[in-house]
Write an enzyme that holds these catalytic residues in place. Structure first.
Site, PDB file in Angstrom:
ATOM      1  N   TYR A 171     -11.969  21.419   4.410  1.00 39.42           N
ATOM      2  CA  TYR A 171     -11.680  21.410   2.980  1.00 39.42           C
ATOM      3  C   TYR A 171     -10.676  20.293   2.660  1.00 39.42           C
ATOM      4  O   TYR A 171      -9.619  20.192   3.308  1.00 39.42           O
ATOM      5  CB  TYR A 171     -11.131  22.786   2.575  1.00 39.42           C
ATOM      6  CG  TYR A 171     -10.614  22.818   1.170  1.00 39.42           C
ATOM      7  CD1 TYR A 171     -11.414  22.436   0.098  1.00 39.42           C
ATOM      8  CD2 TYR A 171      -9.307  23.208   0.899  1.00 39.42           C
ATOM      9  CE1 TYR A 171     -10.928  22.445  -1.195  1.00 39.42           C
ATOM     10  CE2 TYR A 171      -8.816  23.233  -0.392  1.00 39.42           C
ATOM     11  CZ  TYR A 171      -9.632  22.834  -1.430  1.00 39.42           C
ATOM     12  OH  TYR A 171      -9.149  22.836  -2.717  1.00 39.42           O
TER      13      TYR A 171
ATOM     14  N   ASP B  72     -10.027  28.926  10.045  1.00 42.02           N
ATOM     15  CA  ASP B  72     -10.265  29.176   8.630  1.00 42.02           C
ATOM     16  C   ASP B  72     -11.621  29.880   8.533  1.00 42.02           C
ATOM     17  O   ASP B  72     -12.663  29.285   8.788  1.00 42.02           O
ATOM     18  CB  ASP B  72     -10.259  27.847   7.850  1.00 42.02           C
ATOM     19  CG  ASP B  72     -10.319  28.066   6.341  1.00 42.02           C
ATOM     20  OD1 ASP B  72     -11.003  29.015   5.915  1.00 42.02           O
ATOM     21  OD2 ASP B  72      -9.707  27.291   5.598  1.00 42.02           O
TER      22      ASP B  72
ATOM     23  N   LYS C  31     -12.684  32.868  -2.496  1.00 45.14           N
ATOM     24  CA  LYS C  31     -14.106  32.666  -2.232  1.00 45.14           C
ATOM     25  C   LYS C  31     -14.781  34.024  -1.969  1.00 45.14           C
ATOM     26  O   LYS C  31     -14.755  34.877  -2.811  1.00 45.14           O
ATOM     27  CB  LYS C  31     -14.263  31.672  -1.074  1.00 45.14           C
ATOM     28  CG  LYS C  31     -13.415  30.399  -1.250  1.00 45.14           C
ATOM     29  CD  LYS C  31     -13.802  29.659  -2.501  1.00 45.14           C
ATOM     30  CE  LYS C  31     -13.054  28.395  -2.845  1.00 45.14           C
ATOM     31  NZ  LYS C  31     -11.753  28.116  -2.373  1.00 45.14           N
TER      32      LYS C  31
ATOM     33  N   ARG D  93       8.492  41.041  -4.120  1.00 45.02           N
ATOM     34  CA  ARG D  93       8.173  39.885  -3.266  1.00 45.02           C
ATOM     35  C   ARG D  93       8.185  40.294  -1.799  1.00 45.02           C
ATOM     36  O   ARG D  93       7.401  39.810  -0.986  1.00 45.02           O
ATOM     37  CB  ARG D  93       9.160  38.725  -3.525  1.00 45.02           C
ATOM     38  CG  ARG D  93       9.048  37.606  -2.503  1.00 45.02           C
ATOM     39  CD  ARG D  93       9.659  36.282  -2.953  1.00 45.02           C
ATOM     40  NE  ARG D  93      10.918  36.388  -3.626  1.00 45.02           N
ATOM     41  CZ  ARG D  93      12.092  36.638  -3.036  1.00 45.02           C
ATOM     42  NH1 ARG D  93      12.157  36.820  -1.725  1.00 45.02           N
ATOM     43  NH2 ARG D  93      13.200  36.709  -3.739  1.00 45.02           N
TER      44      ARG D  93
HETATM   45  C1  PLP Z   1     -12.350  26.545   3.543  1.00 46.42           C
HETATM   46  C2  PLP Z   1     -11.253  26.572   2.533  1.00 46.42           C
HETATM   47  N1  PLP Z   1      -9.998  26.850   2.939  1.00 46.42           N
HETATM   48  C3  PLP Z   1      -8.974  26.875   2.056  1.00 46.42           C
HETATM   49  C4  PLP Z   1      -9.168  26.599   0.710  1.00 46.42           C
HETATM   50  C5  PLP Z   1      -8.013  26.651  -0.259  1.00 46.42           C
HETATM   51  O1  PLP Z   1      -8.055  27.863  -0.979  1.00 46.42           O
HETATM   52  P1  PLP Z   1      -7.587  28.079  -2.504  1.00 46.42           P
HETATM   53  O2  PLP Z   1      -8.471  27.221  -3.360  1.00 46.42           O
HETATM   54  O3  PLP Z   1      -7.766  29.539  -2.715  1.00 46.42           O
HETATM   55  O4  PLP Z   1      -6.177  27.659  -2.586  1.00 46.42           O
HETATM   56  C6  PLP Z   1     -10.456  26.324   0.254  1.00 46.42           C
HETATM   57  C7  PLP Z   1     -10.694  26.045  -1.168  1.00 46.42           C
HETATM   58  O5  PLP Z   1     -11.755  25.608  -1.568  1.00 46.42           O
HETATM   59  C8  PLP Z   1     -11.530  26.304   1.197  1.00 46.42           C
HETATM   60  O6  PLP Z   1     -12.776  26.020   0.809  1.00 46.42           O
END
Ligand code: PLP
Length: 392
Positions: free
Chosen positions: A104, A176, A201, A52
Site C-alpha cells: 500500500y 498486513d 476494509k 484513551r
Molecule cells: C493493505 C493496507 N494496509 C494499510 C492501509 C491503511 O489503512 P487506513 O486507510 O485505514 O489508514 C491500507 C489502506 O488502503 C491498505 O490497503
C-alpha cells in the site's frame, strides 16, 4: 464472545460480545461513550479510568480481534495508518525495516516521508522471493513487513518460511492481513509476530468506518504496543468500536462470498481480448496459487487486471455504471481503482514502472453484488470503448 476453541470461526465471529453485558444480558454489547469514570475511592478503580487508556466497548472488540487472529493481544486504532504508525514507533533511530515492495502506497509514504526523518530506514524487497530478503538483511534489520497477497499485484509470500527466517535472524515478522482477514488467513498461527489491519476494509466491510488493528502473538509485545498507543493516543472511539464489532459478526460469510465472486469475475476477465493479464491468486496460472491454497482457506475478493492501453483503462473507469471508481476496498460494494494514480501515487514513477504498476493496471475490489451484474457492467464498459475505436 464464546472463546471455546472447539467452536468454528464463524460461530465465534457471530458470538462476539454475547454474554458480556452481565447487567442487562444485552445480546448486542453496548456503546460506552463516557470519556472518564468515577473512582470508588483514592487508589481504587472500576478497571476503567480514562477512555484513551481503556473503554469497555473497545475491550470487547480488542479481545475479539485477538481471538479471531489467534493472538494474545488485540489493539484497535483510529485507522490502519494509525496502527502502522504506532507499530513503527516500536523501533529506534538506526533500525532498518525490510518491507514488501508490492505494498500500500500510504505505508511507503509514512516510512519514506515521516519515519525516515527520525532515522528509521526502510528497504523494499520482493517478499515472494526468500533469497531477495536474505540478501537484503543487515545487522540493523529489526523486522520484515509483508503484505500478502501484495497490493496491487497480488503476489503471495510464504508466511511460514518467512517466519522461520525471521526467527533465525531474531527479527519480527509483521504481516498486513488486510486483504484476506483472519477469516481466510491467520499469519500468527503460521509463525508471524504481529498482524496489521486497515479495518476500514474487510473487517469493517461496509465502506462506512475508518479503523485499524494490531494483533500480537505474544502478550509482552502487545503490552509494549499498548503503551505506545496509550502514549500517542490513536485509539478507536467507542461508537466506531461498536460498529466494527457488528461488522465482524458477518466477516466469514462476506469473505466466502467475496472470494467466490472474485474467482468468477477473474475467470471472465481472462477471456476478454482487451485484457492482457489478470492477477488473482485463485487462478491456477497465478505463480502463488499453490502457496495461497496451503496457507489460506480462500483467495479473497481482490484482483487486478492489465488492459491493452492506458486510454482504455481511463475510459473503462468513466463508463462503468454499477462499479464505483473510488479509493479503498473491502466493502460490500464493488470498487475499482487506478493504483498508479490513487493508492500508489506516492511511490516514485520509476519504481512503479519497474514493478509493472502502470496506467493500464486496474484493481478491483469485488463486492457482494450478483457476479453476473458485475460482469455485465465490465462488459458494457469494455465493448463501448472497442466500438468507439472502430467507429473512430
Ligand atoms: C493493505 C493496507 N494496509 C494499510 C492501509 C491503511 O489503512 P487506513 O486507510 O485505514 O489508514 C491500507 C489502506 O488502503 C491498505 O490497503
Amino acid at each position: 464472545m464464546s472463546n471455546s476453541s472447539y467452536h468454528s470461526f464463524t460461530t465465534r465471529s457471530v458470538q462476539i460480545g454475547v454474554g458480556r453485558d452481565e447487567q442487562t444480558g444485552g445480546i448486542s454489547f453496548p456503546i460506552y461513550p463516557s470519556a472518564t469514570y468515577r473512582h470508588p475511592g483514592v487508589g481504587q478503580s472500576t478497571g476503567y479510568d480514562y477512555t484513551r487508556s481503556g473503554n469497555p466497548t473497545r475491550d470487547v472488540l480488542e479481545e475479539a480481534l485477538a481471538e479471531l487472529e489467534g493472538g494474545a493481544r488485540g489493539l484497535a486504532f483510529s485507522s490502519g495508518m494509525a496502527a502502522l504508525t504506532t507499530l513503527f514507533l516500536h523501533f529506534s533511530s538506526g533500525d532498518q525495516l525490510l518491507v514488501s515492495e508490492d505494498l500500500y502506497g500510504g505505508t511507503y509514504r509514512v516510512l519514506d516521508q515521516v519515519f525516515a526523518k527520525f532515522g528509521l530506514q526502510a528497504a523494499y524487497v520482493d517478499t515472494t522471493a526468500q533469497a531477495a530478503i536474505e540478501a537484503a538483511l543487515t545487522p540493523q534489520t529489526r523486522a520484515l513487513l509483508v503484505e500478502t497477497p501484495g497490493n496491487p499485484l497480488l503476489g503471495v509470500a510464504d508466511i511460514r518460511s518467512l517466519a522461520e527466517l525471521c526467527r533465525s535472524n531474531d527479527i519480527l515478522l509483521i504481516v498486513d492481513n488486510t486483504f484476506l482477514t483472519p477469516a481466510l488467513q491467520r499469519p500468527l498461527e503460521l509463525g508471524a509476530d504481529v498482524v496489521v489491519h486497515s479495518a476500514t476494509k474487510y473487517l469493517g466491510g461496509h465502506s462506512d468506518l475508518c479503523a485499524g488493528a494490531l494483533v500480537t502473538r505474544e502478550a509482552e509485545l502487545g503490552e509494549r504496543l499498548y503503551f505506545l498507543q496509550n502514549s500517542t493516543g490513536a485509539i478507536l472511539p467507542p461508537q466506531d468500536s461498536w460498529l466494527l464489532i457488528r461488522s465482524l459478526k458477518t466477516l466469514p460469510l462476506r469473505m466466502a462470498r467475496h472470494s467466490a465472486s472474485a474467482l468468477q469475475v477473474a475467470r471472465w476477465l481472462q477471456q476478454q481480448p482487451q485484457v492482457e493479464k489478470v492477477y488473482y491468486p485463485g487462478l491456477q496460472e497465478h505463480p502463488g496459487h499453490e502457496l495461497a491454497r496451503q496457507q489460506a482457506s480462500g483467495f479473497g475478493g481482490m484482483l487486478s487486471f492489465r488492459l491493452s492501453d492506458p486510454q482504455l483503462a481511463e475510459q473503462v473507469l468513466e463508463d462503468l455504471q454499477l462499479i464505483s471508481f473510488a479509493e479503498s476496498l473491502g466493502g460490500v460494494e464493488t470498487l475499482i481503482t487506478l493504483p498508479a494514480v490513487q493508492t500508489h501515487g506516492d511511490i516514485p514513477a520509476a519504481e512503479l514502472e519497474r514493478l509493472g504498476i502502470c496506467n493500464c493496471l486496474l484493481r478491483l475490489s469485488v463486492g457482494l453484488e450478483e457476479p453476473a451484474d458485475l460482469i455485465a457492467d465490465l462488459q458494457q464498459a469494455l465493448t463501448r470503448f472497442s466500438r468507439r475505436v472502430v467507429h473512430g
